[in-house]
Motif scaffolding. Structure first.
Motif, short mmCIF file in Angstrom:
data_model
loop_
_atom_site.label_atom_id
_atom_site.label_comp_id
_atom_site.label_asym_id
_atom_site.label_seq_id
_atom_site.Cartn_x
_atom_site.Cartn_y
_atom_site.Cartn_z
N UNK A 138 65.15 26.88 7.97
CA UNK A 138 66.23 27.71 7.46
C UNK A 138 67.60 27.07 7.66
N UNK A 139 68.53 27.42 6.79
CA UNK A 139 69.91 26.96 6.90
C UNK A 139 70.76 28.13 7.37
N UNK A 140 71.15 28.10 8.62
CA UNK A 140 71.93 29.20 9.19
C UNK A 140 73.41 28.85 9.32
N UNK A 141 73.85 27.81 8.59
CA UNK A 141 75.27 27.47 8.57
C UNK A 141 75.94 28.22 7.42
N UNK A 142 77.20 27.89 7.18
CA UNK A 142 77.93 28.56 6.09
C UNK A 142 78.08 27.64 4.87
N UNK A 143 77.32 26.54 4.84
CA UNK A 143 77.41 25.64 3.69
C UNK A 143 76.02 25.10 3.37
N UNK A 147 70.42 26.12 0.41
CA UNK A 147 71.52 27.08 0.51
C UNK A 147 71.54 27.76 1.88
N UNK A 148 72.69 28.28 2.29
CA UNK A 148 72.71 29.11 3.50
C UNK A 148 71.78 30.30 3.35
N UNK A 149 71.24 30.74 4.47
CA UNK A 149 70.30 31.86 4.47
C UNK A 149 70.70 32.85 5.55
N UNK A 150 70.33 34.11 5.33
CA UNK A 150 70.60 35.13 6.35
C UNK A 150 69.48 35.19 7.39
N UNK A 151 68.44 34.36 7.22
CA UNK A 151 67.35 34.34 8.19
C UNK A 151 67.84 33.84 9.54
N UNK A 152 67.23 34.32 10.59
CA UNK A 152 67.47 33.75 11.91
C UNK A 152 66.79 32.40 11.99
N UNK A 153 67.41 31.47 12.72
CA UNK A 153 66.83 30.14 12.80
C UNK A 153 65.77 30.07 13.88
N UNK A 154 64.64 29.50 13.53
CA UNK A 154 63.60 29.19 14.50
C UNK A 154 62.69 28.14 13.89
N UNK A 155 61.87 27.52 14.72
CA UNK A 155 60.93 26.50 14.23
C UNK A 155 59.83 27.20 13.45
N UNK A 156 59.64 26.88 12.17
CA UNK A 156 58.59 27.56 11.38
C UNK A 156 57.19 27.26 11.92
#
Length: 260
Positions: A235-240, A109-118
């Protein structure tokens, strides 16, 4: 497919190859539509708008159970299970057996997290078998386009070439060894600065060239990945939602060991 010899060489060197448009759009569309219908029934997607994940990679349990069951529905298309076995066997050079439960749905699912390499969750799905030959491949395909930073799996290209002389290394044990190398010591450090650009992940251990690659792509594209390659969810930082399918194809001799 693309030139077979080039694909085989890329798998040998990087542990990863992308085959664009291997699955026809019309074959992928029914699987995508079945997932979207299920998401609508569970209120996960309404009028084309997806809910945000309540946890890093989670989604509501009732929907998760329904999604897991969907792949066992007879009319759900099998796109990366037995269908890809001949190609994988040709590349591996030995018979392979899809690992139970066979084809699986990958959903984020989309997430509100900022995207970065875990820094965490890096793993391999099978232990090291102490040999240089590939234990098999994992296939990924797309039911919808997945843009960069859209929840695609991250993999460390080249990592399959490390520590192949030690049999029986689990994911945890392998990471303990890798942390002794500067490249992985930094990558696995939870206190390091956030890595948001993948060109910052290029490096090497000895003569092995390494880099983090994001498995983004278009409907019908297929990635084939050596089962020794380290990978992690992102993380999924898109809208879908990310909608993908995967299947693991170990060599049949290895599958017998796993299933015994």
């Amino acid at each position: 497919m693309e030139n077979f010899d080039d694909c085989a060489l890329e798998l040998q060197e990087r542990g990863l190859v992308k085959l664009e448009g291997l699955i026809a759009h019309q074959d992928a569309r029914p699987a995508r539509d079945m997932i979207l219908n299920l998401a609508s029934k569970h209120g996960v997607c309404t009028a084309g708008r997806w809910i945000n994940s309540l946890s890093r990679f989670g989604y509501p349990k009732p929907f998760r159970n329904a999604l897991n069951g969907l792949n066992r529905v007879e009319k759900f298309p099998n796109l990366v299970g037995d269908r890809l076995t001949p190609l994988v066997e040709r590349l591996v050079g030995q018979p392979v057996t899809p690992l139970s439960p066979g084809q699986q749905i990958l959903f984020t699912l989309p997430s509100e997290d900022d995207w970065s390499v875990p820094s965490d969750a890096w793993h391999i799905d099978l232990p090291k078998f102490g040999e240089r030959a590939s234990p098999g491949l994992q296939a990924f395909t797309f039911l919808d386009d997945v843009e960069p930073q859209g929840g695609a799996t991250l993999v460390i290209a080249g990592s399959h070439r490390l520590f192949n002389n030690s049999a029986g290394l689990s994911s945890k044990e392998l990471k303990r060894h890798l942390r002794k190398e500067d490249y992985f010591k930094l990558l696995f450090d939870p206190n390091r600065p956030a890595i948001v650009h993948l060109d910052k992940t290029a490096g090497r251990v000895g003569d092995v060239v390494l880099e983090v690659v994001e498995l983004s792509g278009r409907v019908g594209d297929v990635y084939l990945m050596d089962l020794r390659v380290l990978h992690t969810p992102a993380p999924n930082c898109s809208d879908k939602a990310r909608l993908m399918l995967t299947c693991r194809f170990p060599r049949s001799t290895i599958a017998e060991q796993i299933n015994s």
